[in-house]
Structures are given as structure tokens and as C-alpha cells.
Design a protein around this motif. Structure first.
Motif, PDB file in Angstrom:
ATOM      1  N   PRO A   2       1.158  -1.621   0.606  1.00 62.86           N
ATOM      2  CA  PRO A   2       0.185   0.287   0.152  1.00 62.86           C
ATOM      3  C   PRO A   2       0.870   1.669  -0.308  1.00 62.86           C
ATOM      4  O   PRO A   2       1.860   1.352   0.009  1.00 62.86           O
ATOM      5  N   GLU A   3       0.214   1.965  -0.400  1.00 65.90           N
ATOM      6  CA  GLU A   3       0.926   3.558  -0.461  1.00 65.90           C
ATOM      7  C   GLU A   3       1.340   4.149   0.695  1.00 65.90           C
ATOM      8  O   GLU A   3       0.293   3.934   1.652  1.00 65.90           O
ATOM      9  N   ASN A   4       2.392   4.545   1.386  1.00 68.23           N
ATOM     10  CA  ASN A   4       2.604   5.238   2.257  1.00 68.23           C
ATOM     11  C   ASN A   4       3.125   6.378   2.312  1.00 68.23           C
ATOM     12  O   ASN A   4       3.477   6.663   1.362  1.00 68.23           O
ATOM     13  N   LEU A  21       4.097  14.365  -3.384  1.00 71.83           N
ATOM     14  CA  LEU A  21       5.433  13.625  -3.499  1.00 71.83           C
ATOM     15  C   LEU A  21       5.412  12.264  -3.396  1.00 71.83           C
ATOM     16  O   LEU A  21       5.138  11.842  -2.464  1.00 71.83           O
ATOM     17  N   PHE A  22       5.427  11.332  -5.512  1.00 69.05           N
ATOM     18  CA  PHE A  22       5.932  10.469  -4.821  1.00 69.05           C
ATOM     19  C   PHE A  22       6.687  10.170  -5.328  1.00 69.05           C
ATOM     20  O   PHE A  22       8.020  10.383  -5.808  1.00 69.05           O
ATOM     21  N   LEU A  46       3.892  12.452   1.314  1.00 68.51           N
ATOM     22  CA  LEU A  46       5.073  11.938   0.514  1.00 68.51           C
ATOM     23  C   LEU A  46       4.013  10.273   0.445  1.00 68.51           C
ATOM     24  O   LEU A  46       3.972   9.549   1.573  1.00 68.51           O
ATOM     25  N   VAL A  47       4.110   9.693  -0.783  1.00 69.92           N
ATOM     26  CA  VAL A  47       3.803   8.690  -0.940  1.00 69.92           C
ATOM     27  C   VAL A  47       4.236   7.980  -1.559  1.00 69.92           C
ATOM     28  O   VAL A  47       5.494   8.259  -2.628  1.00 69.92           O
ATOM     29  N   MET A  48       4.856   6.916  -0.958  1.00 66.87           N
ATOM     30  CA  MET A  48       6.374   5.636  -0.922  1.00 66.87           C
ATOM     31  C   MET A  48       6.065   5.143  -1.828  1.00 66.87           C
ATOM     32  O   MET A  48       4.972   3.882  -2.049  1.00 66.87           O
ATOM     33  N   PRO A  74      10.717  10.924  -8.474  1.00 66.02           N
ATOM     34  CA  PRO A  74      10.283  12.155  -7.601  1.00 66.02           C
ATOM     35  C   PRO A  74       9.020  12.451  -9.101  1.00 66.02           C
ATOM     36  O   PRO A  74       9.759  12.497  -9.941  1.00 66.02           O
ATOM     37  N   VAL A  75       7.681  12.352  -8.740  1.00 66.96           N
ATOM     38  CA  VAL A  75       6.834  12.824  -9.547  1.00 66.96           C
ATOM     39  C   VAL A  75       6.503  14.265  -8.631  1.00 66.96           C
ATOM     40  O   VAL A  75       5.938  13.601  -6.980  1.00 66.96           O
ATOM     41  N   LEU A  76       6.420  14.962  -8.861  1.00 65.17           N
ATOM     42  CA  LEU A  76       5.321  16.085  -7.711  1.00 65.17           C
ATOM     43  C   LEU A  76       3.834  16.355  -8.585  1.00 65.17           C
ATOM     44  O   LEU A  76       3.756  16.643 -10.279  1.00 65.17           O
ATOM     45  N   ILE A  77       2.965  16.220  -8.050  1.00 64.66           N
ATOM     46  CA  ILE A  77       1.951  16.697  -8.152  1.00 64.66           C
ATOM     47  C   ILE A  77       0.863  17.688  -7.174  1.00 64.66           C
ATOM     48  O   ILE A  77       1.220  17.794  -6.202  1.00 64.66           O
ATOM     49  N   ASP A  78       0.731  19.331  -7.612  1.00 67.06           N
ATOM     50  CA  ASP A  78       0.242  20.623  -7.297  1.00 67.06           C
ATOM     51  C   ASP A  78      -1.261  20.639  -7.890  1.00 67.06           C
ATOM     52  O   ASP A  78      -0.710  21.857  -8.553  1.00 67.06           O
ATOM     53  N   GLY A  79      -2.709  20.302  -7.078  1.00 65.67           N
ATOM     54  CA  GLY A  79      -3.015  20.987  -7.964  1.00 65.67           C
ATOM     55  C   GLY A  79      -2.886  20.620  -9.123  1.00 65.67           C
ATOM     56  O   GLY A  79      -2.914  19.098 -10.094  1.00 65.67           O
TER      57      GLY A  79
END
Length: 239
Positions: A2-4, A21-22, A46-48, A74-79
Motif C-alpha cells: 500500500p501507499e505510505n 510527492l511520489f 509523501l507517497v512511497m 520523483p513525481v510532484l502533483i500540485d493541483g
């Protein structure tokens, strides 16, 4: 797996959605971004993503696959904004929260720090990638050449630190980038030595920073949990 999801500091939101942030437990580039966000006290989730020592990053997280053609964190989603690449994310964080600054204000000093950040990824780290690839044959001539290349870069950075506390003068993204890269160098048999005492002192200052220890502590714990060696300069437990 699962996502942490973990949290950062001061809230930053685009609309009503928290920045996400992935990253991964052993992602050098993801760790760089985490440190920068903590230094700026930017709140984020923070999504591990799924990762095992046997399978690596599998299965790939659907958001990472959708956003990054290289299929990497890493991948960043902001809106509505979706970006990847640690350097690009560095620049975005600096734009949305200029203070505390992680690039120097003067154009020449900023350009120099950007050069150092780029060199860390593109000049130094390829030596460490080679050592990773030759992990089962560390005495291979190509591995010896890679260690020599890393040592030569350490000597160069020792000269850079001749009259300053941090690589660009003031603490910056350049320090974050090289700190994480050399951490992986230490893991793969290309550690610093007493030949570069100023660089060793710089590493101690970096490790002591709360934003740094907050990221590398869990990374060290993960390595220990997998029965893997941990560089001696890392925290003994997550903080």
C-alpha cells in the motif's frame, strides 16, 4: 504494497488539494526533493511507491506511469500541475516559496550553484551508477576506474570548499544534490577519505541539518531492515 503517506510542514496548497510527492525508500532523487521541501517548511503528502529489493519499483505506480515518460520517481502533483525530475521540482519549490532561499540571489553565484547541482547528477553520479552495475564484481577494472573518478571529484569539491562552508557559499540545492549523491557513493564503495577533510566536515554539517536527518534517517532504517550496510555517518535511527 500500500501507499505510505507521510506529512511535511507548513501548508502549501493549490486550491484545496495538498501537494503530493511520489518517491521511494531508496530514491536518491526523491530524497533530494523531500529535503528541499522540508528546508522550506512546505507541507506535502509523501507517497512511497511500491519497492522491494528483489523486484525494484514494481508494480509501477499508475500516477508515475501517467506523468513521467521515464517511469521514475520523483513525481510532484500540485493541483493541476504535474511535473517530474528533481531539478525541475527544485526550481518550482523555489518559485512558490522563495524564502528561505535555496539558490543564491546574485546571478553569478546562482549560476555557479546550478552548475554544481548539475555536475553532481551528470558528472559525479555516473561513476556511482557504474559501481551499482558492477556490484557483484567490485574488483573489475571498470569499477576501479569508477572509484577513481569519484575520488577525483571529491578532490575537486575539496578545493571548492577551500574558503566556504557550503559548496555555493550559502547553503543551497547544490549541497542537497551532492550530499545525496555521495551518500550512494559511500554505499557502493566510493566513500570520502581523510584526503578531503573539509568535505568530511561539510558532510557532518549536512547530516546534522534537521531537514536532512528527517529524510536520511528513514532511508538508513530501511537499509538496516533489509540487512544491508549503512554508511557510518548516517543517523542510527529515524528522527
Amino acid at each position: 504494497m500500500p501507499e505510505n503517506v507521510q506529512s511535511g510542514g507548513e501548508a502549501h496548497r493549490s486550491g484545496n488539494r495538498k501537494m503530493r510527492l511520489f518517491s521511494g525508500p531508496l530514491s536518491m532523487f526523491g530524497a533530494k526533493v523531500q529535503i528541499a521541501a522540508h528546508e522550506k517548511n512546505i507541507d506535502f503528502e509523501l507517497v512511497m511507491v511500491s519497492f522491494t529489493m528483489k523486484e525494484g519499483y514494481a508494480p509501477k505506480h499508475p500516477e508515475v506511469l501517467r506523468i513521467n515518460p521515464k517511469r521514475q520517481v520523483p513525481v510532484l502533483i500540485d493541483g493541476d500541475l504535474e511535473i517530474f525530475d528533481s531539478t525541475q521540482i527544485f526550481e518550482y519549490l523555489e518559485d512558490i516559496k522563495p524564502h528561505p532561499a535555496l539558490w543564491p540571489a546574485a546571478p553569478a553565484a546562482r549560476a555557479w550553484s546550478r552548475r554544481l547541482e548539475h555536475e553532481s547528477d551528470e558528472i559525479y553520479f555516473p561513476h556511482i551508477i557504474k559501481l551499482m552495475q558492477l556490484g557483484k564484481t567490485p574488483l573489475d577494472s571498470a569499477a576501479e576506474l569508477a572509484r577513481a573518478g569519484a575520488a577525483d571529484y571529491y578532490r575537486t569539491m575539496e578545493r571548492v570548499l577551500d574558503d566556504r562552508e557550503f559548496l555555493g557559499g550559502a547553503y543551497s540545492f547544490a549541497d542537497i544534490a551532492f550530499y545525496m549523491a555521495q551518500l550512494f557513493g559511500a554505499r557502493w564503495g566510493a566513500d570520502m577519505t581523510s584526503e578531503t577533510p573539509k568535505l568530511l566536515q561539510w558532510r557532518q554539517r549536512m547530516t546534522a541539518r534537521p531537514a536532512v536527518s528527517k529524510v536520511v534517517g528513514p532511508m538508513a532504517d530501511y537499509l538496516r531492515g533489509q540487512g544491508l550496510g549503512v554508511p557510518a555517518f548516517l543517523p542510527s535511527k529515524a528522527t
